[in-house]
Motif scaffolding. Sequence first.
Motif, short mmCIF file in Angstrom:
data_model
loop_
_atom_site.label_atom_id
_atom_site.label_comp_id
_atom_site.label_asym_id
_atom_site.label_seq_id
_atom_site.Cartn_x
_atom_site.Cartn_y
_atom_site.Cartn_z
N TYR A 255 -30.45 52.49 27.95
CA TYR A 255 -31.91 52.34 27.93
C TYR A 255 -32.50 53.47 27.10
O TYR A 255 -32.07 54.63 27.20
CB TYR A 255 -32.48 52.39 29.35
N THR A 256 -33.51 53.15 26.31
CA THR A 256 -34.09 54.15 25.41
C THR A 256 -35.56 53.88 25.14
O THR A 256 -36.01 52.73 25.22
CB THR A 256 -33.32 54.17 24.08
N ALA A 257 -36.27 54.95 24.80
CA ALA A 257 -37.65 54.84 24.32
C ALA A 257 -37.76 55.43 22.92
O ALA A 257 -38.87 55.71 22.45
CB ALA A 257 -38.61 55.54 25.28
N PHE A 258 -36.63 55.63 22.23
CA PHE A 258 -36.69 56.07 20.85
C PHE A 258 -37.58 55.12 20.05
O PHE A 258 -37.55 53.90 20.26
CB PHE A 258 -35.29 56.06 20.21
N GLU A 259 -38.33 55.67 19.10
CA GLU A 259 -39.07 54.82 18.18
C GLU A 259 -38.10 53.87 17.49
O GLU A 259 -36.97 54.26 17.13
CB GLU A 259 -39.79 55.68 17.14
N ALA A 260 -38.52 52.61 17.30
CA ALA A 260 -37.60 51.58 16.81
C ALA A 260 -36.95 51.95 15.48
O ALA A 260 -35.75 51.74 15.28
CB ALA A 260 -38.34 50.25 16.69
N TRP B 291 -28.43 48.01 23.42
CA TRP B 291 -29.65 48.80 23.55
C TRP B 291 -30.73 48.02 24.28
O TRP B 291 -30.94 46.83 24.01
CB TRP B 291 -30.18 49.18 22.17
N VAL B 292 -31.40 48.68 25.19
CA VAL B 292 -32.59 48.13 25.85
C VAL B 292 -33.71 49.10 25.55
O VAL B 292 -33.75 50.21 26.10
CB VAL B 292 -32.37 47.97 27.37
N ARG B 293 -34.63 48.72 24.65
CA ARG B 293 -35.67 49.63 24.19
C ARG B 293 -37.06 49.16 24.59
O ARG B 293 -37.40 47.99 24.51
CB ARG B 293 -35.63 49.75 22.65
N ASP B 294 -37.87 50.12 25.03
CA ASP B 294 -39.28 49.84 25.31
C ASP B 294 -40.00 51.18 25.35
O ASP B 294 -39.40 52.23 25.10
CB ASP B 294 -39.45 49.08 26.63
N SER B 295 -41.29 51.15 25.68
CA SER B 295 -42.04 52.40 25.79
C SER B 295 -41.58 53.19 27.00
O SER B 295 -40.92 52.67 27.91
CB SER B 295 -43.54 52.11 25.89
N THR B 296 -41.92 54.47 27.03
CA THR B 296 -41.45 55.38 28.08
C THR B 296 -41.78 54.87 29.47
O THR B 296 -40.92 54.84 30.37
CB THR B 296 -42.07 56.77 27.88
N GLY B 297 -43.03 54.47 29.67
CA GLY B 297 -43.45 54.02 31.00
C GLY B 297 -42.71 52.78 31.46
O GLY B 297 -42.31 52.68 32.63
N VAL B 298 -42.50 51.85 30.53
CA VAL B 298 -41.81 50.61 30.88
C VAL B 298 -40.35 50.89 31.21
O VAL B 298 -39.81 50.37 32.19
CB VAL B 298 -41.93 49.59 29.73
#
Length: 339
Positions: free
Chosen positions: A29-34, A55-62
């Motif tokens: 899981y990550t919140a790195f910029e795409a 990879w599972v990417r989304d914004s920090t809060g999500v």
Amino acid sequence: MTGKTFLLSSAFLALTAFAARAESELTVYTAFEADLLERYAAAFNEAHPDIKINWVRDSTGVVTAKLLAEKNNPKADAVWGLAATSLLVLKTEGMLEPYAPAGVDKLDPRFVDSDSPPSWVGVDAWIAAICFNTIEAEKLGLPAPATWEDLTKPEYAGHVVMPNPASSGTGFLDVSAWLQIFGEEKGWDYMDRLHRNIASYTHSGSKPCKMAGAGETVVGVSFEFRGAAAKTEGAPIEVITPSEGLGWDMEAGGIIAGTANLEAAQTLMDWAITPEAMAEYNAGFGVLALPGVAKPVPNYPAGAEPGMIENDFEWAANNRAAILEEWSRRYDNKSEPKS
């Protein structure tokens, strides 16, 4: 067993071991910029082609909310590129597997969990900044702000966009920093006055800067490397670091407790703090966890690193839920719709 049979058996075992390694798989899981995640993933894959990452990417809060919701049935093996304040919440919940990556002793101590072995390590810092569109400002006769307080002046009404702290790590570092800089009572008073001038709260930390760069707003409260990148790409902006002090957070990583893929997750954490990985982060970040590696970033604001506040991450993490509840009660009516 004959010598020939032994050799064949050894070869078979070696091939079996290689196949097992080649099939190592991680859910991260990550919140790195795409755009940055693509770069980092490619560099890791080149170094470790034997490990496949989903990879599972989304914004920090999500991402933080998703991890907490899955506490009793974890889907992730590791987290890489999530705010340290979120990692501290996960640590408090007993969700992280302590691990000291190879070379952790060489990192700036600010970027390492205080426990031994650490439950998480940071890799780089992102720092609050204002992206200010000079062309749109000139049209409207607006001066460049020099302080956070300036953003509450009547002339900026409707011309300020900032991230929602419940969904954006950048938004949360802003809010937690203002509460630390001004004190809680004065901090909420500041945000009350700022709210009057806010056009909208976005669900992305980089979006306000992109909007400022495109002329969709004059002031985008965002972070320093996004501003530097936008200016380098030709956006008519100045990247301003307000004088009262700058909130900041780290992109950090850790291993989810109970993962069945512990060895591969440890390999990821080892690689994440290597000089090679730091060189990749430096493509956008000016402040890295490994001292002496960072090279100058084009158009990076000189006031960013000196302006970093002495951030109380433990306080921010412990009070995160209460801060977000209060912020949402007061200001969520100006948040943009969630996609």
